[in-house]
Design a protein around this motif. Structure first.
Motif, mmCIF file in Angstrom:
data_model
loop_
_atom_site.group_PDB
_atom_site.id
_atom_site.type_symbol
_atom_site.label_atom_id
_atom_site.label_comp_id
_atom_site.label_asym_id
_atom_site.label_seq_id
_atom_site.Cartn_x
_atom_site.Cartn_y
_atom_site.Cartn_z
ATOM 1 N N ALA A 10 0.820 -1.210 0.000
ATOM 2 C CA ALA A 10 0.000 0.000 0.000
ATOM 3 C C ALA A 10 0.853 1.260 0.000
ATOM 4 C CB ALA A 10 -0.933 -0.004 1.214
ATOM 5 N N GLN A 11 2.086 1.167 0.510
ATOM 6 C CA GLN A 11 2.965 2.325 0.581
ATOM 7 C C GLN A 11 4.028 2.313 -0.517
ATOM 8 O OE1 GLN A 11 4.650 2.460 4.521
ATOM 9 N NE2 GLN A 11 2.709 1.943 5.493
ATOM 10 N N PHE A 12 4.045 1.285 -1.317
ATOM 11 C CA PHE A 12 5.111 1.110 -2.299
ATOM 12 C C PHE A 12 4.901 2.006 -3.512
ATOM 13 C CE2 PHE A 12 6.366 -1.031 -6.276
ATOM 14 C CZ PHE A 12 7.740 -0.984 -6.119
ATOM 15 N N VAL A 13 5.928 2.735 -3.882
ATOM 16 C CA VAL A 13 5.911 3.551 -5.096
ATOM 17 C C VAL A 13 7.237 3.324 -5.812
ATOM 18 C CG1 VAL A 13 5.777 5.854 -6.090
ATOM 19 C CG2 VAL A 13 4.445 5.312 -4.043
ATOM 20 N N PRO A 14 7.219 2.768 -7.023
ATOM 21 C CA PRO A 14 8.481 2.566 -7.749
ATOM 22 C C PRO A 14 9.150 3.899 -8.044
ATOM 23 C CG PRO A 14 6.641 1.399 -8.794
ATOM 24 C CD PRO A 14 6.051 2.325 -7.793
ATOM 25 N N ARG A 15 10.470 3.883 -8.063
ATOM 26 C CA ARG A 15 11.187 5.069 -8.523
ATOM 27 C C ARG A 15 10.803 5.341 -9.976
ATOM 28 N NH1 ARG A 15 17.000 2.905 -6.668
ATOM 29 N NH2 ARG A 15 15.880 0.969 -7.078
ATOM 30 N N PHE A 16 10.771 6.599 -10.353
ATOM 31 C CA PHE A 16 10.399 6.958 -11.718
ATOM 32 C C PHE A 16 11.648 7.328 -12.505
ATOM 33 C CE2 PHE A 16 8.484 9.309 -15.212
ATOM 34 C CZ PHE A 16 7.431 8.466 -15.520
ATOM 35 N N ARG A 17 11.733 6.820 -13.713
ATOM 36 C CA ARG A 17 12.919 6.993 -14.555
ATOM 37 C C ARG A 17 12.579 7.690 -15.865
ATOM 38 N NH1 ARG A 17 17.259 5.840 -11.216
ATOM 39 N NH2 ARG A 17 16.971 3.845 -10.146
ATOM 40 N N THR A 18 13.537 8.436 -16.389
ATOM 41 C CA THR A 18 13.389 9.058 -17.707
ATOM 42 C C THR A 18 14.524 8.666 -18.650
ATOM 43 O OG1 THR A 18 14.588 11.049 -17.018
ATOM 44 C CG2 THR A 18 12.191 11.043 -16.726
ATOM 45 N N TYR A 215 4.310 -9.020 -23.940
ATOM 46 C CA TYR A 215 4.235 -7.853 -23.073
ATOM 47 C C TYR A 215 3.680 -6.683 -23.875
ATOM 48 C CZ TYR A 215 7.837 -10.594 -20.629
ATOM 49 O OH TYR A 215 8.547 -11.596 -20.023
ATOM 50 N N SER A 216 2.973 -5.779 -23.199
ATOM 51 C CA SER A 216 2.636 -4.488 -23.791
ATOM 52 C C SER A 216 3.266 -3.410 -22.931
ATOM 53 C CB SER A 216 1.114 -4.290 -23.873
ATOM 54 O OG SER A 216 0.500 -4.377 -22.600
ATOM 55 N N LEU A 217 3.698 -2.326 -23.564
ATOM 56 C CA LEU A 217 4.470 -1.318 -22.836
ATOM 57 C C LEU A 217 4.076 0.094 -23.228
ATOM 58 C CD1 LEU A 217 6.842 -3.631 -24.037
ATOM 59 C CD2 LEU A 217 7.883 -2.634 -22.007
ATOM 60 N N SER A 257 14.177 9.571 -22.700
ATOM 61 C CA SER A 257 15.130 9.002 -23.641
ATOM 62 C C SER A 257 14.531 7.771 -24.314
ATOM 63 C CB SER A 257 16.402 8.590 -22.900
ATOM 64 O OG SER A 257 17.197 7.754 -23.721
ATOM 65 N N PRO A 258 14.690 7.623 -25.634
ATOM 66 C CA PRO A 258 14.209 6.405 -26.300
ATOM 67 C C PRO A 258 14.962 5.165 -25.847
ATOM 68 C CG PRO A 258 15.499 7.752 -27.812
ATOM 69 C CD PRO A 258 15.288 8.579 -26.590
ATOM 70 N N TYR A 259 16.136 5.338 -25.254
ATOM 71 C CA TYR A 259 16.914 4.188 -24.799
ATOM 72 C C TYR A 259 16.375 3.604 -23.495
ATOM 73 C CZ TYR A 259 19.996 5.987 -28.372
ATOM 74 O OH TYR A 259 20.495 6.432 -29.571
ATOM 75 N N LEU A 260 15.586 4.390 -22.767
ATOM 76 C CA LEU A 260 14.905 3.840 -21.596
ATOM 77 C C LEU A 260 13.972 2.718 -22.035
ATOM 78 C CD1 LEU A 260 13.974 3.868 -18.608
ATOM 79 C CD2 LEU A 260 12.339 5.658 -19.253
ATOM 80 N N ASN A 261 13.135 2.994 -23.015
ATOM 81 C CA ASN A 261 12.248 1.967 -23.558
ATOM 82 C C ASN A 261 13.050 0.833 -24.182
ATOM 83 O OD1 ASN A 261 9.596 0.936 -24.697
ATOM 84 N ND2 ASN A 261 10.673 1.396 -26.595
ATOM 85 N N GLY A 262 14.087 1.186 -24.930
ATOM 86 C CA GLY A 262 14.877 0.166 -25.610
ATOM 87 C C GLY A 262 15.483 -0.835 -24.654
ATOM 88 N N MET A 263 16.076 -0.354 -23.566
ATOM 89 C CA MET A 263 16.756 -1.258 -22.646
ATOM 90 C C MET A 263 15.783 -2.010 -21.738
ATOM 91 S SD MET A 263 19.776 -1.385 -23.625
ATOM 92 C CE MET A 263 20.105 -2.648 -22.375
ATOM 93 N N VAL A 264 14.635 -1.415 -21.417
ATOM 94 C CA VAL A 264 13.612 -2.179 -20.692
ATOM 95 C C VAL A 264 13.139 -3.342 -21.559
ATOM 96 C CG1 VAL A 264 11.239 -2.126 -19.825
ATOM 97 C CG2 VAL A 264 12.836 -0.329 -19.165
ATOM 98 N N VAL A 284 7.455 1.923 -18.871
ATOM 99 C CA VAL A 284 8.908 1.862 -18.740
ATOM 100 C C VAL A 284 9.462 2.946 -17.827
ATOM 101 C CG1 VAL A 284 9.146 0.810 -21.017
ATOM 102 C CG2 VAL A 284 9.402 3.294 -20.776
ATOM 103 N N GLY A 285 8.654 3.947 -17.496
ATOM 104 C CA GLY A 285 9.100 4.961 -16.564
ATOM 105 C C GLY A 285 9.218 4.448 -15.141
ATOM 106 N N GLN A 286 8.550 3.347 -14.828
ATOM 107 C CA GLN A 286 8.651 2.765 -13.497
ATOM 108 C C GLN A 286 9.919 1.922 -13.411
ATOM 109 O OE1 GLN A 286 5.089 0.749 -12.246
ATOM 110 N NE2 GLN A 286 3.746 2.335 -13.060
ATOM 111 N N ASP A 287 10.640 2.068 -12.324
ATOM 112 C CA ASP A 287 11.886 1.327 -12.145
ATOM 113 C C ASP A 287 11.603 -0.170 -12.158
ATOM 114 O OD1 ASP A 287 14.018 -0.076 -10.490
ATOM 115 O OD2 ASP A 287 14.895 1.929 -10.648
#
Length: 339
Positions: A10-18, A215-217, A257-264, A284-287
């Motif tokens: 209930a308290q968990f929030v993933p780090r957000f990435r760009t 997967y869908s992203l 960055s497009p590489y965030l999506n690419g590497m996920v 993909v913004g979620q860690d």
């Protein structure tokens, strides 16, 4: 291990990435998909090129498709430099079944197999549904939904037979929310997200869940040519006057960055997270490391990372209310039958 993994859900929030981060660092995945035949549709755009270069680092054999505009020649050079074992450009209109059949035929003739399919090609217009030319709406549905369906339908039998394969459908946050003047895009991406989930359930029923994964992203907010055109001053000016202010600064959030999506996508293709995220929708913004640390919670709550509907009073979607139905709720004779 992620710092947040001990927190109650209930308290968990993933780090957000760009942008790329240590868990999905390219150096970690160098050669991890060596010689895996990887089809990437829509490879000429910013998101497609980011995908191509990311999978190149992993050592994949790349089949990069385009419709009208070929990818720049420098993309082939960069991919080979980064580690791609082979790069092939193929012209393909994914909106047409014949084009998809030709792409699959060429891939199988060239490589004898297909290991990874990335449905990235997209179409995205802006305007009121009641004034949008029907052919434009149909095109969005065809590119965003029919194309992925065609290619999944054509390639999944091969993946099933070889008992291995990954499908990565580049959807959008737009498939999970209602956005005015983006009806075709929202509707087609929602359909793509649910197509992914439905197909994965079929695969799981057949006992191939750990071997063939879909997967869908949401690829993040990326200033692609498609996005820049959609939210151009000319496009926004064509909207009803009362709606224009909402979209004037729409591009401000497109700074990932497009590489965030690419590497996920590379990480998921290697099997990271397949036990808890296959068939799911992932932003993909979620860690990714943070989310995977909550694997047990994901297993216990099937609504997480999927499309679902909520009702007042906790009523279940299609379920019987607690305690069952009362006789008077369904046994009354329909008054229209009275004479």
């Amino acid at each position: 291990m992620a710092q947040q993994d001990a927190q109650p859900l209930a308290q968990f929030v993933p780090r957000f990435r760009t942008d790329i981060y240590p868990f999905i660092a390219p150096s970690k995945f160098r050669g991890s998909l060596q010689d895996k035949v990887t089809i990437i549709t829509g490879a000429a755009g910013a998101i497609g090129q980011g995908l191509a270069e990311s999978f190149a680092v992993a050592g994949a054999k790349l089949v990069l498709t385009y419709n009208r505009t070929p990818p720049p020649p420098a993309l082939r050079e960069r991919c080979l430099k980064f580690g791609a074992s082979e790069v092939t450009f193929v012209q393909c209109n994914v909106a047409e079944l014949e084009g998809c059949e030709g792409l699959v035929r060429q891939t199988l003739e060239l490589h004898g197999r297909a290991d990874i399919l990335i449905n990235n090609a997209g179409a995205n217009g802006l305007g009121p549904l009641h004034t949008q030319p029907p052919e434009d709406f149909i095109k969005e549905i065809a590119v965003n939904f029919h194309g992925p369906y065609y290619l999944m339908r054509l390639l999944l039998p091969h993946m099933r037979e070889q008992r291995s394969g990954v499908v990565l459908n580049i959807a959008s946050r737009a498939g999970t929310v209602a956005i005015p003047y983006s009806t075709g895009y929202c509707a087609s991406k929602a359909a793509l997200i649910n197509l992914t989930a439905c197909v994965q359930k079929e695969i799981d029923v057949d006992g191939l869940g750990g071997e063939v994964c879909c997967y869908s992203l949401h690829p993040g907010g990326i200033k692609s040519a498609m996005t820049l055109k959609k939210y151009s001053a000319e496009s926004v000016a064509a909207l009803p006057a009362q709606a224009q202010a909402k979209f004037v600064n729409a591009l401000d959030i497109y700074d990932d960055s497009p590489y965030l999506n690419g590497m996920v996508c590379v990480a998921l293709a290697t099997g990271v997270g397949k036990d808890v995220l296959r068939g799911k929708y992932f932003d993909v913004g979620q860690d990714l490391e943070d989310v995977l640390a909550q694997g047990e919670a994901l297993k216990q709550n099937p609504d997480l990372y999927g499309l679902h509907t909520s009702f007042l009073g906790g009523l279940k979607n299609g379920g019987v209310p607690e305690g069952g139905y009362r006789r008077e709720e369904w046994g009354v004779e329909f008054p229209g039958f009275e004479v």
